[in-house]
Design a protein around this motif. Sequence first.
Motif, short mmCIF file in Angstrom:
data_model
loop_
_atom_site.label_atom_id
_atom_site.label_comp_id
_atom_site.label_asym_id
_atom_site.label_seq_id
_atom_site.Cartn_x
_atom_site.Cartn_y
_atom_site.Cartn_z
N ASP A 263 17.93 0.56 3.88
CA ASP A 263 18.18 0.92 5.27
C ASP A 263 17.47 2.20 5.68
N ASN A 264 16.87 2.89 4.72
CA ASN A 264 16.13 4.11 5.05
C ASN A 264 14.93 3.77 5.94
N ALA A 265 14.55 4.72 6.76
CA ALA A 265 13.34 4.55 7.58
C ALA A 265 12.12 4.51 6.67
N PRO A 266 11.16 3.63 6.91
CA PRO A 266 9.96 3.58 6.07
C PRO A 266 9.15 4.86 6.20
N PHE A 267 8.51 5.23 5.12
CA PHE A 267 7.70 6.45 5.07
C PHE A 267 6.27 6.12 5.47
N LEU A 268 5.82 6.63 6.60
CA LEU A 268 4.48 6.37 7.11
C LEU A 268 4.15 4.88 7.02
N PRO A 269 4.87 4.05 7.78
CA PRO A 269 4.73 2.60 7.62
C PRO A 269 3.34 2.07 7.91
N GLU A 270 2.53 2.83 8.62
CA GLU A 270 1.16 2.38 8.90
C GLU A 270 0.31 2.32 7.61
N GLN A 271 0.81 2.92 6.55
CA GLN A 271 0.09 2.89 5.28
C GLN A 271 0.60 1.81 4.33
N ALA A 272 1.49 0.95 4.82
CA ALA A 272 1.99 -0.17 4.00
C ALA A 272 0.86 -1.16 3.73
N LEU A 273 1.00 -1.89 2.64
CA LEU A 273 0.00 -2.88 2.25
C LEU A 273 0.57 -4.28 2.40
N PRO A 274 -0.25 -5.27 2.73
CA PRO A 274 0.20 -6.66 2.67
C PRO A 274 0.53 -7.02 1.22
N LEU A 275 1.48 -7.93 1.06
CA LEU A 275 1.88 -8.33 -0.29
C LEU A 275 0.71 -8.81 -1.14
N PRO A 276 -0.18 -9.67 -0.66
CA PRO A 276 -1.30 -10.10 -1.52
C PRO A 276 -2.15 -8.94 -2.00
N VAL A 277 -2.32 -7.91 -1.16
CA VAL A 277 -3.14 -6.76 -1.55
C VAL A 277 -2.42 -5.95 -2.63
N ALA A 278 -1.12 -5.73 -2.44
CA ALA A 278 -0.36 -4.96 -3.42
C ALA A 278 -0.31 -5.69 -4.76
N LEU A 279 -0.08 -7.00 -4.72
CA LEU A 279 -0.03 -7.77 -5.96
C LEU A 279 -1.38 -7.74 -6.67
N ALA A 280 -2.46 -7.86 -5.91
CA ALA A 280 -3.79 -7.81 -6.52
C ALA A 280 -4.06 -6.45 -7.15
N ALA A 281 -3.57 -5.37 -6.53
CA ALA A 281 -3.78 -4.04 -7.09
C ALA A 281 -3.08 -3.88 -8.42
N PHE A 282 -1.89 -4.49 -8.56
CA PHE A 282 -1.14 -4.39 -9.81
C PHE A 282 -1.67 -5.33 -10.89
N THR A 283 -2.51 -6.28 -10.54
CA THR A 283 -3.00 -7.26 -11.51
C THR A 283 -4.51 -7.11 -11.66
N ALA A 284 -5.27 -7.71 -10.75
CA ALA A 284 -6.73 -7.68 -10.85
C ALA A 284 -7.27 -6.26 -10.76
N SER B 131 10.63 7.77 1.60
CA SER B 131 11.44 8.92 2.01
C SER B 131 12.61 9.05 1.04
N GLU B 132 12.72 10.21 0.43
CA GLU B 132 13.82 10.48 -0.50
C GLU B 132 14.01 12.00 -0.55
N PRO B 133 15.06 12.50 -1.20
CA PRO B 133 15.36 13.94 -1.12
C PRO B 133 14.22 14.84 -1.57
N GLN B 134 13.51 14.46 -2.60
CA GLN B 134 12.40 15.31 -3.06
C GLN B 134 11.36 15.46 -1.97
N MET B 135 11.05 14.35 -1.29
CA MET B 135 10.08 14.41 -0.20
C MET B 135 10.58 15.28 0.94
N GLU B 136 11.85 15.10 1.30
CA GLU B 136 12.40 15.80 2.46
C GLU B 136 12.60 17.29 2.18
#
Length: 347
Positions: free
Chosen positions: A268-289, A205-210
Amino acid sequence: MPLPSHSDWEQAILAAQRHLHALGITAWQDAWVTPGTLEAYRTLADDGRLTARVVGALWWDRHRGPEQIDELLAQREAGTAGFHPTHVKIMIDGVLENYTGALLEPYCDGCGGTTDNRGLTYVEPELLAAAVTRLDALGFGVHLHAIGDRAVRDALDAVQAARTANGRTDNRHHIAHLQVVQPEDLPRFRALGVTANCQAYWAQSEPQMEELTLPFLGPERGRLQYPFGNLFRSGAMLAMGSDWAVTTANPLEQIEVAVTRTDPEHRDNAPFLPEQALPLPVALAAFTAGSAYVNGDADAGTLGVGRRADLAVLDRNVFAAPPRQIADARVVATVAAGRVVYDDGTV
């Protein structure tokens, strides 16, 4: 302004390389390679100054048709050790903020009504399918820019046409950005072997989105944005990158957003669609493997005996830190192909 010279392009690439190495990056895919930048990359690779491994996505001229494929084939021949122009970048649509992203249904007017504008399609579906089919047959990976849900569907349809004509190839086709994706299209990524190339930093969530996005998408489509969690749960291969210099190239900042859906500078901002967050291992794997997979690099993305030594050393264990402190970590050293290419002086 005068066009950059060959030397100008060399110096620009070297400046970018210094910046990216300092962020722990050992390889990347350049999504907009032109004949000028291609020759600069080749020069740097041949004389040993290109210490990263770079995959080039050759630029598809949307004002032309399949006749340009012969030129792309000739450009691919310019590849050399360390620089591999093996992909083609096709822009299907624009962006949502100026209403050029291609949508299935019209944009809202920002005041509760609708318009008759569905955005722009730069490469029409029939030509897109023919181009992807031909490029796939010739062994190219296709890097497809798709922001709106209509562009995403057109991209998937084009890959489906290629799979029907050519069978299942090992070309690493991927769709980048994926801002709005309809739920029925999510399982098609896995079914077609298309990698979801996600820019995690944008999912906040940021001004461009809002101000420039949500009022013109409306609430229903607004909830379909950056569905990284749903893509992962549907079995899609995820790769992540920055679209730098549009936004930060720092993978740690991007990973924090992927995990928290919140800006590291405004935690402190509210998360943007938090149900779409990724677990850290998944996010790290996406940026590497995941990114290594898209680039066709079997040695990168994981550590193991016999693999090329590409690694970044951090000043802390991000798995032991709270998710909202991932971006506070700092790269202290970067090793590319067994060579130290960045050292902050503390190791």
